[in-house]
Design a protein around this motif. Structure first.
Motif, short mmCIF file in Angstrom:
data_model
loop_
_atom_site.label_atom_id
_atom_site.label_comp_id
_atom_site.label_asym_id
_atom_site.label_seq_id
_atom_site.Cartn_x
_atom_site.Cartn_y
_atom_site.Cartn_z
N PRO A 253 -50.56 18.61 66.25
CA PRO A 253 -51.66 18.90 65.34
C PRO A 253 -52.84 17.94 65.46
O PRO A 253 -52.67 16.77 65.77
CB PRO A 253 -51.01 18.80 63.95
CG PRO A 253 -49.55 18.98 64.19
CD PRO A 253 -49.28 18.40 65.52
N ASP A 265 -55.03 26.70 57.50
CA ASP A 265 -53.59 26.77 57.23
C ASP A 265 -52.85 27.36 58.42
O ASP A 265 -51.77 26.87 58.80
CB ASP A 265 -53.33 27.61 55.98
CG ASP A 265 -53.79 26.92 54.70
OD1 ASP A 265 -53.96 25.68 54.72
OD2 ASP A 265 -53.99 27.61 53.68
N ARG A 266 -53.39 28.41 58.99
CA ARG A 266 -52.77 29.03 60.16
C ARG A 266 -52.71 28.05 61.33
O ARG A 266 -51.67 27.89 61.99
CB ARG A 266 -53.53 30.28 60.57
CG ARG A 266 -53.05 30.92 61.86
CD ARG A 266 -53.81 32.21 62.17
NE ARG A 266 -53.36 32.78 63.41
CZ ARG A 266 -54.01 32.69 64.57
NH1 ARG A 266 -55.18 32.06 64.62
NH2 ARG A 266 -53.52 33.23 65.67
N ASN A 267 -53.83 27.38 61.58
CA ASN A 267 -53.87 26.43 62.68
C ASN A 267 -52.87 25.29 62.47
O ASN A 267 -52.15 24.89 63.40
CB ASN A 267 -55.28 25.87 62.83
CG ASN A 267 -55.41 24.92 63.99
OD1 ASN A 267 -55.45 25.32 65.15
ND2 ASN A 267 -55.48 23.63 63.71
N ASN A 268 -52.84 24.75 61.26
CA ASN A 268 -51.92 23.64 60.98
C ASN A 268 -50.46 24.06 61.16
O ASN A 268 -49.64 23.30 61.69
CB ASN A 268 -52.14 23.12 59.57
CG ASN A 268 -53.50 22.43 59.41
OD1 ASN A 268 -54.11 22.04 60.39
ND2 ASN A 268 -53.96 22.30 58.17
N LYS A 269 -50.15 25.28 60.72
CA LYS A 269 -48.77 25.77 60.84
C LYS A 269 -48.35 25.85 62.30
O LYS A 269 -47.29 25.32 62.69
CB LYS A 269 -48.66 27.15 60.19
CG LYS A 269 -47.33 27.84 60.46
CD LYS A 269 -47.33 29.28 59.96
CE LYS A 269 -46.04 29.99 60.40
NZ LYS A 269 -46.02 31.41 59.90
N TRP A 270 -49.17 26.49 63.13
CA TRP A 270 -48.74 26.73 64.50
C TRP A 270 -48.85 25.50 65.40
O TRP A 270 -48.01 25.31 66.29
CB TRP A 270 -49.52 27.91 65.09
CG TRP A 270 -49.00 29.21 64.57
CD1 TRP A 270 -49.58 30.03 63.65
CD2 TRP A 270 -47.75 29.81 64.89
NE1 TRP A 270 -48.79 31.11 63.39
CE2 TRP A 270 -47.65 31.01 64.15
CE3 TRP A 270 -46.70 29.46 65.75
CZ2 TRP A 270 -46.54 31.84 64.24
CZ3 TRP A 270 -45.59 30.30 65.84
CH2 TRP A 270 -45.52 31.47 65.09
N ASP A 272 -48.21 22.62 64.39
CA ASP A 272 -47.03 21.84 64.02
C ASP A 272 -45.78 22.41 64.68
O ASP A 272 -44.94 21.66 65.22
CB ASP A 272 -46.88 21.83 62.50
CG ASP A 272 -45.75 20.89 62.05
OD1 ASP A 272 -45.82 19.69 62.37
OD2 ASP A 272 -44.82 21.37 61.37
N ILE A 273 -45.63 23.73 64.67
CA ILE A 273 -44.45 24.35 65.31
C ILE A 273 -44.44 24.02 66.81
O ILE A 273 -43.42 23.59 67.36
CB ILE A 273 -44.48 25.88 65.09
CG1 ILE A 273 -44.18 26.20 63.62
CG2 ILE A 273 -43.46 26.57 66.01
CD1 ILE A 273 -44.37 27.68 63.26
N ASN A 358 -40.99 32.15 69.37
CA ASN A 358 -41.67 32.63 68.16
C ASN A 358 -42.57 33.83 68.46
O ASN A 358 -43.58 34.03 67.79
CB ASN A 358 -42.51 31.51 67.56
CG ASN A 358 -41.69 30.33 67.11
OD1 ASN A 358 -41.15 30.31 66.01
ND2 ASN A 358 -41.59 29.31 67.96
N SER A 365 -49.14 36.75 63.39
CA SER A 365 -50.14 35.82 62.88
C SER A 365 -51.50 36.09 63.49
O SER A 365 -52.52 36.11 62.79
CB SER A 365 -49.71 34.38 63.17
OG SER A 365 -50.71 33.46 62.83
#
Length: 845
Positions: A253, A265-270, A272-273, A358, A365
């Motif tokens: 991230p 939020d979407r960018n932070n989620k992916w 991080d994954i 994923n 997404s």
């Protein structure tokens, strides 16, 4: 193949950790040629050339055709092919066109059956040519994906199509690689000669010395335009841009600030994954790394941010090994090119792995993001931008720029009104009337998020980020320089809003009122005047007008410009009108005028009389200034030092299409009599000389860009005082500025009803020059009473005060000539078309 010198090989044997295996994903298809077998040397023992990489990649593709599809999508400035390599399972490759069409539907916000659709993962290599680790790792990545029959690789290829661009910037890579290989001996000491890359080489950049990882606002370079067009044909869900070199490997991230239009939020989620998956692979191999620091996602001109704004999860990966075959770190350990290759190889596979694991969630997404963008929901109140100009040519320029980013614009076929318009320049909200011919950009389109990021005024920093930056400023007592306050966290410029960058009138609207539009502007046709016994006039409204005048003068036609308005019979000509009079030219001169004007799309008007019908000003009066036949020189540097000439070089070659001589710095001490204008970019290491001063005194026009110190003071051309108010450094922000309408440098710019000329100018740093009370400060920042911020970051309570009554462009008369001093390079990054006429006026008028 020229063998690597023995000292290099001996040194490398001691440097390499032998634990990493590029061939751990066996079994392999023996028919597919191994990378090092084709090359004839160990990867990382030298920098591979473009030709040799091409042999490797096409050799693999030739033998692994069921898994590999090669697409040539363009050529570099120097003519090297640009390719993307699609690698997937034989089934997916067979259905590749169908898969791509499905992803195009996702990009358009349409419903698609995602249950079995492979995801698309794009791995970009070597946008910076002197960061060769990714160039090298591309070959190993392509080989393993194409040849491995391992279960992990098979899973990746069943679930994904991996798209590899093995070299984004082949011209810069070759410039650096050939230079480095010619002198490298494997030394690792920081002072070793092979680690001193001359600025003349500067392999980071392309042919025009542009940093293309900053070019996705202007979309100016050939490689940028072609690669982004190809990217849009695929619309991948992940885009990785692999770089070097940093102290320790970085992957997302990202830290703040993150552009609000990417869906934070979407960018932070992916990120991080995906980041966790990379971290696990790095931990297995003992590779160090860091996340959430330095490399932000605010400026939309990066590869990672522009692709994220386009629907992908864009990521920058920075390796800590790769520019040189070997380099010694501060603790004495040795970092190698091969280790950098290993890390990029590992991270790329980890990303592809995460995408495969994923697949469905990643596709869902992306589809959700695009639906919100295409519907206009993602844009909130910012639904439409309307840009207007009396002359359509600057609007066409803006529309073309947006189009290169896949952003659609429309042309109003009728005048229309919007009740919810927000004026860019005044900030006022309310009813606005827009004329027919206005350019309309609606946000409910596939590239709406990128459009909003490029167009919106102001700024969109996170509240937490703003608070952190202000707190950093207060982390030390006022006046303390050591250790001083914590540094602010701006990685690049923060202001770029395109209507301001083009200095165009614009409003953003909270709705999309119905209006009759067309998708294309009717072709602009120049008007050729009927024959006149007196002469001809060219009105100055657009940069193409003065460029046509340059061409006419260069062809030997004598011309002039009027400094006062003229009313001649029924014809009215404003100040700044160009004149070509029969009394000063040879027979047949009009054919040259018509030819050159037509080539630039410029209209010519025949004069009906020379007799003024109002006041006293006519073509023969003393207010008409004669123009010289132009000869332009641009200082490129000296020896191995290349000045920061990229913007000027590109502008003259590709935007203005003007001839010039590339001069050495030493030429400023020589005979300059053949030149009418000389441009000195930053970093030219120039100095004043008696001959340079004599040339200016004799009528020469010296244009100094950004690096002004050598031209100031008693030994220079003018003295400027530093402004006393202080501010923390500005990171590159757009502010409101005024152009002195009395100056010839203001010609070509539209006047307000009050006769004022207002433009947007980029400002950076913490030290500024005060307006000179003796005059000549042509472009200035207004006083404290006027709000100046247009786009980007400004330090609360200090930046606006610090730049009040300061100079952006100083005109310094010197004998019969002038020195023009710009505090910012007006062609920098090809991002500031609104400043072009200032530069062209300084050159010609």
């Amino acid at each position: 193949m020229v063998p690597m010198p023995m000292p290099v090989l001996a040194a490398l044997l001691g440097f390499w950790a032998p634990t990493f295996d590029f061939h751990e994903f066996g079994p392999y298809d023996s028919a597919v040629p191994k990378v090092e077998t084709t090359l004839g040397y160990s990867l990382g023992s030298r920098i591979t050339t473009y030709y040799d990489q091409e042999r490797v990649v096409l050799g693999i593709a030739n033998k692994a055709g069921s898994r590999v599809r090669v697409t040539e999508f363009g050529k570099s400035v120097q003519g090297r092919p640009l390719r993307v390599i699609a690698i997937s399972s034989p089934k997916n490759i067979q259905n590749l066109n169908t898969i791509r069409e499905a992803h195009q539907k996702i990009a358009r916000g349409e419903d698609v059956d995602l249950s079995k659709l492979p995801t698309l993962v794009w791995i970009n290599q070597s946008i910076h040519g002197n960061e060769p680790a990714s160039f090298e790792s591309a070959m190993m990545l392509i080989y393993n994906l194409a040849a491995s029959r391992n279960a992990r690789i098979t899973k990746i290829l069943d679930e994904s199509v991996v798209l590899v661009n093995p070299v984004y910037n082949p011209d810069g890579h070759e410039r650096f690689g050939v230079y480095y290989n010619s002198i490298a001996r494997g030394g690792s000491a920081p002072s070793i000669f092979e680690q001193q890359e001359p600025s003349l080489i500067h392999g980071r950049t392309n042919q025009y010395r542009f940093d293309m990882n900053r070019d996705r606002v202007a979309f100016s370079q050939d490689e940028t335009r072609q690669e982004f067009a190809e990217f849009l044909k695929w619309s991948p869900q992940i885009y990785v841009d692999q770089h070097g070199q940093v102290g320790t490997y970085f992957f997302p991230p990202e830290p703040m600030s993150i552009n609000q239009n990417v869906d934070r939020d979407r960018n932070n989620k992916w990120t991080d994954i995906i980041g966790q998956n990379i971290g696990r692979e790095f931990d297995k191999k003992g590779f160090q790394y860091y996340v959430k620091d330095a490399f932000d996602l605010y400026y939309p001109g990066y590869l990672d941010s522009s692709t994220t704004l386009s629907g992908a999860i864009g990521m920058t990966h920075e390796t800590d090994g790769g520019k040189y075959v070997a380099a010694r770190r501060g603790d004495g350990s040795i970092l190698t090119l091969r280790r950098g290759i290993e890390k990029h190889f590992t991270s790329a596979l980890a990303v592809a792995d995460a995408a495969a694991q994923n697949r469905l969630a990643l596709l869902q997404s992306a589809a959700s993001f695009k639906k919100k963008v295409v519907s206009g929901e993602a844009a909130g109140k910012f639904q439409r931008v309307v840009v207007s100009s009396a002359d359509p040519r600057p609007l066409k320029r803006l529309a073309d720029q947006l189009g290169r980013g896949g952003i659609k614009s429309k042309w109003a076929q009728e005048a229309f009104t919007q009740e919810d318009a927000n004026n860019y320049w005044t900030g006022k909200r309310g009813k606005a009337e827009f004329p027919a011919g206005s350019l309309i950009i609606d946000m409910n389109q596939p590239q709406g998020a990128l459009a909003k990021a490029l167009l919106e005024p102001g700024q969109s920093f996170e509240k937490e980020f703003i608070e952190q930056q202000v707190a950093k400023k207060k982390s030390a007592p006022d006046g303390e320089t050591y250790p001083g306050p914590d540094e602010s966290e701006f990685y690049d410029i923060t202001g770029w809003s395109l209507p301001f960058a083009h200095s165009l009138q614009a409003s953003w609207c909270e709705s999309r009122a119905t209006v009759r539009t067309s998708d294309a502007l009717e072709p602009l046709t120049s008007k050729e005047a009927s024959k006149s016994t007196i002469g001809y006039a060219i009105a100055y409204q657009d940069q193409d007008d003065i460029l046509a005048v340059h061409d006419i003068l260069a062809a030997g036609v004598k011309g002039s410009i009027t400094n006062k308005p003229m009313k001649l019979g029924s014809q009215t000509y404003g100040a700044g009108t160009f004149l070509f009079l029969a009394d000063r030219n040879e027979d047949g001169y009009e054919a040259v005028i018509f030819e050159k004007a037509k080539a630039r799309g410029v209209s010519v008007e025949g004069l009906l009389t020379s007799y003024p019908s109002e006041d006293r000003y006519g073509p023969g009066s003393g207010t008409v200034q004669l123009l010289q036949k132009p000869k332009i020189g641009v200082v490129f540097g000296s020896g191995s030092n290349l000045a920061s000439v990229s913007g000027t070089w590109f502008a003259f070659d590709r935007v203005f299409k003007l001839p010039f001589d590339a001069l050495s710095t030493s030429a400023l001490s020589g005979n300059l009599s053949e030149y009418t204008a000389i441009i000195v970019p930053p970093g030219a290491n120039a100095s004043t000389s008696d001959r340079l001063k004599d040339w200016v005194r004799s009528g020469g026009r010296l244009i100094v860009l950004e690096d002004l110190g050598w031209a100031l003071g008693p030994s220079g051309f003018v003295s400027l005082d530093r402004a006393k108010a202080e501010t923390q450094p500005l990171p590159g922000t757009l502010f409101r500025a005024n152009v002195d309408a009395r100056s010839t440098l203001s010609y070509g710019y539209p006047r307000s009803a009050e006769g004022k000329v207002e433009i947007g100018v980029p400002i950076a740093g913490s030290s500024f020059f005060s307006v000179r009370k003796e005059g000549g400060s042509v472009v200035t920042l207004p006083d404290e009473k006027t709000s100046k911020l247009l786009s980007g970051w400004s330090w609360p309570d200090e930046s606006e005060k610090a730049i009040s009554n300061t100079v952006f462009l100083q005109d310094a008369p010197f004998g019969r000539g002038h020195a023009y001093l710009f505090t910012w390079e007006p062609t920098d990054r090809a991002m500031w078309p609104g400043l072009h006429k200032l530069l062209l006026n300084a050159i010609l008028l």
